[in-house]
Design a protein around this motif. Structure first.
Motif, PDB file in Angstrom:
ATOM      1  N   PRO A 171      19.695   4.822  -1.041  1.00  0.00           N
ATOM      2  CA  PRO A 171      18.456   5.187  -0.608  1.00  0.00           C
ATOM      3  C   PRO A 171      17.651   4.268   0.313  1.00  0.00           C
ATOM      4  CG  PRO A 171      18.159   4.692  -3.099  1.00  0.00           C
ATOM      5  CD  PRO A 171      19.568   4.602  -2.513  1.00  0.00           C
ATOM      6  N   VAL A 172      17.009   4.610   1.327  1.00  0.00           N
ATOM      7  CA  VAL A 172      16.305   3.961   2.337  1.00  0.00           C
ATOM      8  C   VAL A 172      14.867   3.808   1.690  1.00  0.00           C
ATOM      9  CG1 VAL A 172      15.473   3.483   4.728  1.00  0.00           C
ATOM     10  CG2 VAL A 172      17.953   4.382   4.047  1.00  0.00           C
ATOM     11  N   LEU A 173      14.366   2.925   1.519  1.00  0.00           N
ATOM     12  CA  LEU A 173      12.811   2.936   1.196  1.00  0.00           C
ATOM     13  C   LEU A 173      11.880   2.424   2.365  1.00  0.00           C
ATOM     14  CD1 LEU A 173      13.104   0.832  -2.386  1.00  0.00           C
ATOM     15  CD2 LEU A 173      12.887   3.388  -2.004  1.00  0.00           C
ATOM     16  N   CYS A 215       0.953  -1.097  -0.078  1.00  0.00           N
ATOM     17  CA  CYS A 215      -0.117  -0.225   0.035  1.00  0.00           C
ATOM     18  C   CYS A 215       0.879   1.218  -0.096  1.00  0.00           C
ATOM     19  CB  CYS A 215      -0.729  -0.007   1.186  1.00  0.00           C
ATOM     20  SG  CYS A 215      -2.013  -1.516   1.438  1.00  0.00           S
ATOM     21  N   VAL A 216       0.586   2.135  -0.724  1.00  0.00           N
ATOM     22  CA  VAL A 216       1.409   3.365  -0.877  1.00  0.00           C
ATOM     23  C   VAL A 216       0.657   4.523  -0.224  1.00  0.00           C
ATOM     24  CG1 VAL A 216       2.165   5.075  -2.784  1.00  0.00           C
ATOM     25  CG2 VAL A 216       2.309   2.590  -3.255  1.00  0.00           C
ATOM     26  N   HIS A 217       1.326   5.317   0.712  1.00  0.00           N
ATOM     27  CA  HIS A 217       0.882   6.322   1.406  1.00  0.00           C
ATOM     28  C   HIS A 217       1.860   7.433   1.309  1.00  0.00           C
ATOM     29  CE1 HIS A 217      -0.173   8.394   5.080  1.00  0.00           C
ATOM     30  NE2 HIS A 217      -1.349   7.911   4.972  1.00  0.00           N
ATOM     31  N   ARG A 218       1.372   8.402   1.473  1.00  0.00           N
ATOM     32  CA  ARG A 218       2.193   9.787   1.397  1.00  0.00           C
ATOM     33  C   ARG A 218       3.489   9.840   2.260  1.00  0.00           C
ATOM     34  NH1 ARG A 218      -0.144  14.891   4.445  1.00  0.00           N
ATOM     35  NH2 ARG A 218      -1.126  13.719   6.198  1.00  0.00           N
ATOM     36  N   TYR A 219       3.392   8.896   3.554  1.00  0.00           N
ATOM     37  CA  TYR A 219       4.534   8.811   4.288  1.00  0.00           C
ATOM     38  C   TYR A 219       5.359   7.752   4.176  1.00  0.00           C
ATOM     39  CZ  TYR A 219       1.636  11.879   7.103  1.00  0.00           C
ATOM     40  OH  TYR A 219       0.889  13.161   7.485  1.00  0.00           O
ATOM     41  N   HIS A 220       5.205   7.104   2.903  1.00  0.00           N
ATOM     42  CA  HIS A 220       6.131   5.890   2.643  1.00  0.00           C
ATOM     43  C   HIS A 220       6.755   6.235   1.399  1.00  0.00           C
ATOM     44  CE1 HIS A 220       2.558   3.095   4.373  1.00  0.00           C
ATOM     45  NE2 HIS A 220       3.287   3.733   5.346  1.00  0.00           N
ATOM     46  N   GLY A 221       7.580   5.420   1.109  1.00  0.00           N
ATOM     47  CA  GLY A 221       8.275   5.705  -0.206  1.00  0.00           C
ATOM     48  C   GLY A 221       9.778   5.961   0.034  1.00  0.00           C
ATOM     49  N   LEU A 222      10.363   6.799  -0.519  1.00  0.00           N
ATOM     50  CA  LEU A 222      11.872   7.086  -0.239  1.00  0.00           C
ATOM     51  C   LEU A 222      11.971   7.914   1.222  1.00  0.00           C
ATOM     52  CD1 LEU A 222      14.583   7.058  -1.470  1.00  0.00           C
ATOM     53  CD2 LEU A 222      14.261   9.220  -2.414  1.00  0.00           C
ATOM     54  N   ARG A 223      12.606   7.241   2.157  1.00  0.00           N
ATOM     55  CA  ARG A 223      12.714   7.807   3.382  1.00  0.00           C
ATOM     56  C   ARG A 223      13.985   8.603   3.436  1.00  0.00           C
ATOM     57  NH1 ARG A 223       8.449   8.318   6.034  1.00  0.00           N
ATOM     58  NH2 ARG A 223       9.469   7.850   8.136  1.00  0.00           N
ATOM     59  N   SER A 224      15.157   8.142   3.192  1.00  0.00           N
ATOM     60  CA  SER A 224      16.047   9.072   3.219  1.00  0.00           C
ATOM     61  C   SER A 224      17.615   8.569   2.426  1.00  0.00           C
ATOM     62  CB  SER A 224      16.771   8.887   4.846  1.00  0.00           C
ATOM     63  OG  SER A 224      17.013   7.700   5.140  1.00  0.00           O
ATOM     64  N   PHE A 225      18.451   8.995   2.286  1.00  0.00           N
ATOM     65  CA  PHE A 225      19.703   8.503   1.415  1.00  0.00           C
ATOM     66  C   PHE A 225      20.881   8.462   2.544  1.00  0.00           C
ATOM     67  CE2 PHE A 225      17.467  11.031  -1.529  1.00  0.00           C
ATOM     68  CZ  PHE A 225      17.676  10.134  -2.762  1.00  0.00           C
ATOM     69  N   THR A 226      21.610   7.465   2.287  1.00  0.00           N
ATOM     70  CA  THR A 226      22.641   6.835   3.299  1.00  0.00           C
ATOM     71  C   THR A 226      23.952   6.732   2.519  1.00  0.00           C
ATOM     72  OG1 THR A 226      22.214   4.651   3.045  1.00  0.00           O
ATOM     73  CG2 THR A 226      20.988   5.836   4.960  1.00  0.00           C
ATOM     74  N   LEU A 227      25.093   6.465   3.023  1.00  0.00           N
ATOM     75  CA  LEU A 227      26.104   6.115   2.221  1.00  0.00           C
ATOM     76  C   LEU A 227      26.038   4.801   1.309  1.00  0.00           C
ATOM     77  CD1 LEU A 227      29.055   6.806   4.767  1.00  0.00           C
ATOM     78  CD2 LEU A 227      28.545   8.106   2.742  1.00  0.00           C
ATOM     79  N   VAL A 228      25.079   4.056   1.829  1.00  0.00           N
ATOM     80  CA  VAL A 228      24.838   2.751   1.090  1.00  0.00           C
ATOM     81  C   VAL A 228      23.865   2.998  -0.131  1.00  0.00           C
ATOM     82  CG1 VAL A 228      23.869   0.331   1.524  1.00  0.00           C
ATOM     83  CG2 VAL A 228      25.363   1.597   3.321  1.00  0.00           C
TER      84      VAL A 228
END
Length: 72
Positions: free
Chosen positions: A23-25, A8-21
């Motif tokens: 993007p965090v989904l 389920c896609v919600h406005r708070y879900h998706g791409l959370r942040s970027f790290t050295l490794v």
């Protein structure tokens, strides 16, 4: 046997942040408690396979270190 699940896609879900490794989904599959771990591992596998098929490289930590010589 893979458990059926719906992402389920919600406005708070998706791409959370970027790290050295990379993007965090944020992915939230909804399922019955009895199927949780099967859905968890199947979901990770499906996402990993889809990204590999699309040509995204596997996450690998990388950091650029620049050293300057103070004498020159």
């Amino acid at each position: 046997m893979a458990a059926f699940f719906c992402l389920c896609v919600h406005r708070y879900h998706g791409l959370r942040s970027f790290t050295l490794v990379g993007p965090v989904l944020a992915v939230r599959p909804y399922c019955h408690n009895d199927n949780y771990w099967q859905v968890y591992f199947d979901g990770n596998r499906i996402i990993r396979e889809a990204l590999a098929e699309a040509g995204f490289p596997a996450p690998m930590p990388a950091q650029l270190v620049m050293v300057q010589n103070p004498q020159g």
